[in-house]
Motif scaffolding. Structure first.
Motif, PDB file in Angstrom:
ATOM      1  N   ARG A  69       3.854   1.624  -1.539  1.00 59.07           N
ATOM      2  CA  ARG A  69       4.614   1.840  -2.781  1.00 59.07           C
ATOM      3  C   ARG A  69       3.726   1.790  -4.012  1.00 59.07           C
ATOM      4  NH1 ARG A  69       9.729  -2.049  -2.558  1.00 59.07           N
ATOM      5  NH2 ARG A  69       9.436  -1.709  -4.781  1.00 59.07           N
TER       6      ARG A  69
ATOM      7  N   ASP B  11       4.437   1.425  -7.007  1.00 60.36           N
ATOM      8  CA  ASP B  11       4.797   0.362  -7.950  1.00 60.36           C
ATOM      9  C   ASP B  11       4.406  -1.024  -7.433  1.00 60.36           C
ATOM     10  OD1 ASP B  11       6.726   0.389  -5.946  1.00 60.36           O
ATOM     11  OD2 ASP B  11       8.290  -0.393  -7.253  1.00 60.36           O
ATOM     12  N   LYS B  12       3.770  -1.067  -6.257  1.00 54.14           N
ATOM     13  CA  LYS B  12       3.285  -2.347  -5.720  1.00 54.14           C
ATOM     14  C   LYS B  12       1.759  -2.383  -5.619  1.00 54.14           C
ATOM     15  CE  LYS B  12       7.301  -4.335  -4.465  1.00 54.14           C
ATOM     16  NZ  LYS B  12       7.766  -5.601  -5.029  1.00 54.14           N
ATOM     17  N   HIS B  13       1.126  -1.252  -5.923  1.00 57.59           N
ATOM     18  CA  HIS B  13      -0.335  -1.213  -5.774  1.00 57.59           C
ATOM     19  C   HIS B  13      -1.026  -2.311  -6.582  1.00 57.59           C
ATOM     20  CE1 HIS B  13      -0.499   3.272  -4.350  1.00 57.59           C
ATOM     21  NE2 HIS B  13      -0.170   2.437  -3.395  1.00 57.59           N
ATOM     22  N   TRP B  14      -0.485  -2.591  -7.766  1.00 58.69           N
ATOM     23  CA  TRP B  14      -1.129  -3.591  -8.617  1.00 58.69           C
ATOM     24  C   TRP B  14      -1.131  -4.978  -7.974  1.00 58.69           C
ATOM     25  CZ3 TRP B  14       1.485  -7.822 -10.755  1.00 58.69           C
ATOM     26  CH2 TRP B  14       2.881  -7.793 -10.623  1.00 58.69           C
ATOM     27  N   LYS B  15      -0.254  -5.197  -7.004  1.00 60.78           N
ATOM     28  CA  LYS B  15      -0.217  -6.509  -6.341  1.00 60.78           C
ATOM     29  C   LYS B  15      -1.219  -6.600  -5.194  1.00 60.78           C
ATOM     30  CE  LYS B  15       4.563  -7.922  -7.166  1.00 60.78           C
ATOM     31  NZ  LYS B  15       5.792  -8.430  -6.537  1.00 60.78           N
ATOM     32  N   PHE B  16      -1.816  -5.459  -4.847  1.00 59.44           N
ATOM     33  CA  PHE B  16      -2.704  -5.456  -3.680  1.00 59.44           C
ATOM     34  C   PHE B  16      -4.147  -5.739  -4.089  1.00 59.44           C
ATOM     35  CE2 PHE B  16      -5.582  -3.581  -0.633  1.00 59.44           C
ATOM     36  CZ  PHE B  16      -5.066  -4.017   0.562  1.00 59.44           C
TER      37      PHE B  16
ATOM     38  N   LEU C 105       0.825  -1.210   0.000  1.00 54.70           N
ATOM     39  CA  LEU C 105       0.000   0.000   0.000  1.00 54.70           C
ATOM     40  C   LEU C 105       0.859   1.261   0.000  1.00 54.70           C
ATOM     41  CD1 LEU C 105      -2.828  -1.110   2.460  1.00 54.70           C
ATOM     42  CD2 LEU C 105      -3.085  -0.539   0.024  1.00 54.70           C
TER      43      LEU C 105
END
Lengths: 306, 306
Positions: B220, B222-227, B218
């Motif tokens: 980063r 560049d990590k939102h797509w993994k959440f 949450l």
């Protein structure tokens, strides 16, 4: 420990400048800018177009750019997890690799394709067609393996076998081979229109280099399993194969599905060149991390309370 | 240039001694030598069984043994290209990886499975079943992905979802879940009898570590797509999932299809441990390069004349 900074071992899309002095997509293309075709006979298999370094530098460059290739592949995959604002299909990549035996397809798979996350890559090796596959038209066994959204499909041999070995060996009549060039063009144009970047590579080795590589397989007991006596029979048809490649490239090279002739007598160069073609293809997509499709602050609050 | 000596960048089966002070197949097994079951509650997610080094040493060991893992995989594949003198089936490996969200399955795929030649590895991620898959019995979608001869199949989630989320969420009645444990045992015994070495891994993280990893996604962009917001809903069922894992391990651990509980709060340890489990499994096969099934000298003469 801060969790908002990047882990050092995470792939990054930054850095790793090109080591080629011009785009490989231009240098290796099976067609000159003026439209003149470039066939295998026009390319020296020992040459290293666009790269002035030696083997040591070439291997170092291949390793140095692994993270960038992996990062771009992750970005491609990430993009597919969210709908585009304009509703366009998520892009994907299809890499077709064709070559004479021993030209180094296996090394490309291991040393270039293997640099990417296996979760986003679908590698399919097409062997001689089965009895069931032969009952269908030649694309029947190919279509299920085209890449899904955000994925990179790699074909180790492909539908081009149906206009290469089938032409050389006369497994299909001439008019059927003729038909197939058109069918292939339509098929690849259809893929391109649906968002797939098609990249087709002919690994180009010399007959002498193949002889040396087959000799090595016979010398080393740990390579005997890779040797097939039929490989020597195919050598007798070398010129016929080169001609079949020339015609296939001529008939099926297109802006939306270009062919590249990659000199492959130096394994290190061929690997670096295919890596470069993938890098340029992925960079050309100009991808960004997708936006969150949820309220980030709301989710932070929910997580804190969990 | 001599072509009979090995390239320096070729994988080798030599060297790379174990960095574990006892076999991981014993240390991490979901059953003690006396037969007592070991469930997730018995294993500290932050522990590093069998490895006394720190993170830096762990990462170095993971990298140092990549070549050995790749070489053993190649040997497994090579073995499948020739019939065994005793007619026994060529061995294969099935690695099942199960875990709570964020436990590091993706990192295992990228950093451990990615060390092997993608040509010999079949990675399959099982998502929520489709409407068609739900119409069939639960193994219907699994069976097509069991490894062929000489291959390593890796399941990212698996048929165990059908006794984990399905049990916790009540998607199937209790008697149906009961039936499935037996069906799974029979299925895996069948695989083992046909030459497949089955290795089942539960990546075991703590609820606190999961919270920290979700928070990072949450933080980063560049990590939102993994959440996925649904990940937080699942956290509310943490204890129910731990219990479902305990029962699944208890009911389906077997000598021919063992479960391993891999502490996963330290990503580097989990990766090293899964690499070690694969190394031990492949070493246990005691494979040799297959003999040539042709006359080597005869082929040398044919090649020279070609």
């Amino acid at each position: 420990m801060s969790r908002t900074s990047k882990d050092k071992d995470e792939p990054t899309t930054e850095g790793a400048e090109s080591v080629f002095d011009a785009p490989a997509r231009q240098l290796l293309r099976a067609r000159r800018p003026d439209g003149a075709p470039v066939g295998p006979a026009d390319v020296d298999p020992r040459s290293t177009p666009g790269f002035t370094g030696d083997k040591v530098e070439g291997k170092a460059a291949l390793a140095a750019r692994a993270d960038r290739l992996a990062a771009l592949q992750e970005l491609l995959y990430a993009r597919s997890t969210r709908e585009a604002p304009d509703g366009s299909p998520a892009p994907s990549v299809l890499l077709v690799v064709q070559a004479m035996d021993t030209a180094g397809k296996g090394g490309i798979m291991r040393h270039v394709i293997g640099q990417m996350d296996p979760q986003g890559v679908d590698l399919k090796a097409f062997k001689a067609p089965t009895a069931e596959e032969r009952e269908h038209d030649f694309l029947w066994r190919i279509r299920p393996h085209v890449p899904g959204p955000g994925r990179i499909a790699v074909f180790d041999r492909s539908h081009y076998e149906d206009v290469l070995i089938q032409r050389v060996r006369g497994f299909a009549p001439a008019e059927e081979i003729e038909r197939r060039y058109g069918v292939i063009r339509d098929f690849e144009a259809e893929l391109a229109a649906a968002g797939t970047r098609v990249v087709k590579v002919m690994l180009h080795i010399s007959a002498d280099e193949q002889k040396a590589r087959l000799a090595e397989r016979l010398e080393r007991p740990d390579k005997h399993w890779k040797f097939n006596p039929a490989d020597i029979d195919e050598r007798a048809l070398w010129e016929e194969y080169q001609e079949a490649y020339r015609i296939a490239l001529l008939r099926t090279d297109a802006t939306d599905a270009p062919w590249f002739v990659v000199p492959a007598d130096r394994k290190w160069y061929a690997r670096l060149a295919v890596q470069q073609l993938l890098l340029e293809t992925l960079e050309g997509l100009e991808l960004e991390w997708p936006e969150a499709d949820f309220d980030v602050e709301e989710q932070k609050a929910r997580l804190a309370a969990s």
